[in-house]
Design an enzyme around this catalytic site. Structure first.
Site, mmCIF file in Angstrom:
data_model
loop_
_atom_site.group_PDB
_atom_site.id
_atom_site.type_symbol
_atom_site.label_atom_id
_atom_site.label_comp_id
_atom_site.label_asym_id
_atom_site.label_seq_id
_atom_site.Cartn_x
_atom_site.Cartn_y
_atom_site.Cartn_z
ATOM 1 N N GLU A 24 131.488 81.070 -0.301
ATOM 2 C CA GLU A 24 130.767 81.128 -1.580
ATOM 3 C C GLU A 24 130.075 79.789 -1.781
ATOM 4 O O GLU A 24 130.602 78.732 -1.401
ATOM 5 C CB GLU A 24 131.742 81.376 -2.737
ATOM 6 C CG GLU A 24 131.024 81.356 -4.080
ATOM 7 C CD GLU A 24 131.884 81.814 -5.257
ATOM 8 O OE1 GLU A 24 133.122 81.823 -5.134
ATOM 9 O OE2 GLU A 24 131.298 82.134 -6.304
ATOM 10 N N ASN A 354 133.114 91.955 -7.476
ATOM 11 C CA ASN A 354 134.038 90.889 -7.060
ATOM 12 C C ASN A 354 135.308 90.971 -7.897
ATOM 13 O O ASN A 354 136.130 91.836 -7.663
ATOM 14 C CB ASN A 354 133.343 89.531 -7.187
ATOM 15 C CG ASN A 354 134.260 88.372 -6.887
ATOM 16 O OD1 ASN A 354 134.965 88.405 -5.887
ATOM 17 N ND2 ASN A 354 134.285 87.369 -7.734
ATOM 18 N N GLU A 355 135.420 90.109 -8.903
ATOM 19 C CA GLU A 355 136.632 90.139 -9.746
ATOM 20 C C GLU A 355 136.325 90.877 -11.033
ATOM 21 O O GLU A 355 136.145 90.266 -12.076
ATOM 22 C CB GLU A 355 137.078 88.715 -10.049
ATOM 23 C CG GLU A 355 137.864 88.086 -8.943
ATOM 24 C CD GLU A 355 138.392 86.699 -9.305
ATOM 25 O OE1 GLU A 355 138.022 86.142 -10.348
ATOM 26 O OE2 GLU A 355 139.177 86.179 -8.496
HETATM 27 O O1 AHR Z 1 137.033 80.995 -5.089
HETATM 28 C C1 AHR Z 1 136.573 80.557 -6.320
HETATM 29 C C2 AHR Z 1 136.475 81.667 -7.351
HETATM 30 O O2 AHR Z 1 137.737 82.202 -7.582
HETATM 31 C C3 AHR Z 1 135.677 82.859 -6.948
HETATM 32 O O3 AHR Z 1 134.336 82.687 -7.179
HETATM 33 C C4 AHR Z 1 136.204 83.936 -7.809
HETATM 34 O O4 AHR Z 1 136.095 85.200 -7.220
HETATM 35 C C5 AHR Z 1 137.623 83.516 -8.076
HETATM 36 O O5 AHR Z 1 137.897 83.507 -9.416
#
Ligand code: AHR
Length: 633
Positions: A24, A354-355
């Site tokens: 990321e 994602n989350e």
């Molecule tokens: O890895 C850092 C962050 O942690 C990511 O962007 C997210 O998916 C998680 O909260």
């Protein structure tokens, strides 16, 4: 303690994707990190167009009194990169120009060559660009003169050789003569990039990834996928084609943490989806792209695409599959081919969201998933459980996902080391019939000192090693795993711990990196039964263990972790192994759990090799130690 292993009874296959990478653009992982561009804000498109730049000579006042260096917008001809600098020089005897500060400076290596380039249009007069590398004191350590000759926008370039090694250098461009020109996309790259690609990736950082022998690379995140708002979500189509036309995007880590503000954090997208697929191919990893599900970060705006208007998101997913895998004459396959890769990339999986959590997520996931399944039934779908490893939202996700049946389910856990020790049996009781697990983001979070890398200490890495015995033992349920985040610049990070730390010249592997590497390079192909007193070894006397069989090399691979502060003696009774065998042993250990690696002391915790004569199986493991043992059958 007697430990029994049966080398004659390979149990379940271990997936080649078991140990992968999570990438990321956080902590300046892409711009200022893996993407080797040295100029920050090369196209003057940041919120404040002069961010990263300084006028030469510096104006005595805050104001640009003589209007010799101004910004204007070229939006009609260049909608994705409209801003341009106009240099209007009326006095040939004076020197004017600008400097770029890079990302916390620019790293130059003595004797190395650097490619300067820009787009220039000479409007009148005679102007020559004097391009210079500066050291920390501002002395010139490399220079080249490039005349501006063309009355229409044209690329210019020159090569500079650095005469000194500098951690925090700068680029300076002076304009000699009298006249007016427009300039844009001012860029400086080392020639010594990964595979020598022009405008490519930082070699030492890609090498560290290649050395992990990852089964996959997850990209582009992480929360970056979601965006703070839907407009700021990651849009893969905007990261393709000619680099200078790629629209820059505000980086959501720019303002995320008030204690670590990064106002100069934007995404140039120079490392875009094509470069990502190419990287996967280079290092032999499967691509695992994660796409927006039409729901912006639920820790931020929670902005939602209306359910009846999900078409653009569905189309984005379908088009990405065509971009990766379609024939070179298909609409998106031809874009790939035009970028230099007519052959398909062979993508097999895609993640949606994602989350995310709640029914808002599952409704949107379902719409996109159905469309993919109809058109591309061979693609494996990944759905998520959200940011929490347990609790109400996690339970709801489990229920929904049991109904939706994605191929893989993404779980995240950033937890204290003790949680990892306590959860080494997490997957022993998972439903085998339901879905497979992608532990897509995890890391032990120990306490640290005032040095950011100190949170990547041995305590965290040892707990991860112990926990990973449980991942391996449950390889019938756990198909993919990745530590997160991957990279961090020592001076420009937002989140720690991270797997690899770097500055402008060097990079270091953390103890957690070595744990990942030891697992990935000793993964084996099948699990083997291993027990003590008929029990899995997951915490008794501080010991954790797993066993694998490597069908390719015909070796037994044992992983043993001693989290206690005492030496542990055991008898390793390995059925199918001759007592005359000699095993190779790799040991990762530290005297204290607070030990960590840093750029000035990179080798505090690193693997060492030794041998073990099997004989009667008597084995001893020192305190706070992780060992990998390989024995030929
Ligand atoms: O890895 C850092 C962050 O942690 C990511 O962007 C997210 O998916 C998680 O909260």
């Amino acid at each position: 303690m007697k430990v029994e292993v049966d080398a004659n009874r390979p149990l379940i296959p271990i997936q080649p994707t078991m140990y992968g990478i999570f990438f990321e653009d956080i902590n300046f992982a892409a711009d200022g990190g893996l993407y080797a561009e040295l100029v920050k804000n090369r196209s003057f498109e940041f919120e404040y167009p002069w961010m990263g730049w300084k006028h030469v000579p510096e104006s005595e006042t805050r104001y640009n009194i003589r209007n010799e260096l101004t910004i204007y917008s070229n939006a009609k001809t260049s909608p994705t990169n409209p801003k341009v600098v106009r240099v209007d020089k009326r006095d040939a005897s004076k020197s004017i120009g600008f400097q770029n500060e890079g990302f916390d400076g620019m790293g130059f290596k003595a004797g190395s060559r650097y490619d300067f380039s820009a787009k220039v249009r000479l409007n009148r007069g005679n102007l020559t660009l004097r391009v210079q590398l500066l050291n920390t004191q501002g002395d010139v350590i490399g220079s080249v003169d490039i005349p501006a000759t063309s009355a229409s926008w044209s690329p210019i370039s020159g090569v500079l050789t650095a005469s000194e090694t500098v951690q925090k250098g700068k680029l300076q461009v002076l304009f000699l003569g009298e006249g007016q020109l427009d300039i844009d996309v001012v860029s400086l790259f080392p020639q010594d990039t990964w595979k020598g690609r022009k405008g490519g990736l930082r070699k030492d950082l890609v090498q560290k990834l290649a050395d992990l022998k990852p089964g996959f690379v997850r990209f582009p995140g992480g929360c970056i996928v979601e965006g703070r708002t839907l407009a700021e979500r990651y849009q893969w189509k905007k990261t393709l084609g000619v680099v200078e036309n790629r629209e820059i995007l505000f980086n959501r880590w720019n303002k995320e943490f008030s204690h670590r503000p990064a106002p100069d954090y934007f995404q140039s997208n120079g490392l875009g989806f094509f470069e990502y697929f190419q990287l996967c191919e280079d290092i032999g990893a499967q691509p695992v792209p994660i796409l927006s599900c039409g729901l912006a970060c639920q820790f931020n705006s929670s902005e939602m695409q209306p359910l009846e208007d999900m078409e653009p998101y569905i189309q984005d997913a379908l088009d990405l599959i065509e971009f990766a895998n379609g024939p070179a004459d298909s609409p998106w396959g031809s874009v790939r081919a035009s970028m230099g890769h007519p052959e398909p990339f062979g993508m097999k999986m895609i993640g949606i969201g994602n989350e995310q959590w709640g029914e808002e997520y599952f409704e949107r996931y379902e719409l996109i998933a159905k469309a993919i399944q109809v058109r591309y039934p061979e693609i494996q779908l990944i759905s998520g459980t959200g940011p929490f490893a347990e609790g109400e939202l996690f339970d709801m996700a489990e229920k929904e996902l049991t109904r939706l049946k994605p191929a893989l389910v993404d779980e995240h856990y950033y937890k204290p080391p003790q949680w990892f020790l306590d959860n080494a049996k997490r997957y022993d009781t998972y439903d085998r019939q339901r879905y497979k697990i992608f532990a897509g983001e995890y890391a032990a979070h120990p306490k640290g000192s005032d040095r950011p890398e100190s949170r990547n200490n041995w305590e965290g890495a040892l707990a991860e090693a112990a926990f990973m015995t449980g991942l391996e033992r449950n390889a019938d349920v756990v198909y993919m795993t990745s530590y997160a985040p991957l990279f961090a610049h020592v001076n420009k990070w937002q989140w720690n711990p991270d797997l690899i730390w770097f500055d402008n010249l060097e990079s270091i592997a953390t103890p957690s990196y070595y744990v990942q590497q030891l697992y990935a390079t000793n993964a084996g192909t099948h699990t083997l039964p291993i027990s003590s007193n008929g029990q899995v070894i997951a915490g008794q006397s501080g010991l954790y263990a797993s066993a694998a069989w490597d069908a390719k090399t015909q070796e037994v691979i044992l992983k043993i972790v001693n989290t206690s502060t005492e030496n542990k003696n055991m008898i390793l009774d390995i059925r199918g192994i001759s007592k005359k065998s000699t095993a190779s042993v790799q040991t990762l250990k530290a005297d204290q759990i607070t030990q960590f690696n840093s750029i000035d002391r990179p080798g505090q915790v690193k693997p060492a090799s030794s041998v073990w004569e099997v004989k009667n199986g008597s084995y001893s493991i020192s305190p706070l130690t992780f060992q990998v043992i390989r024995i030929k059958k």
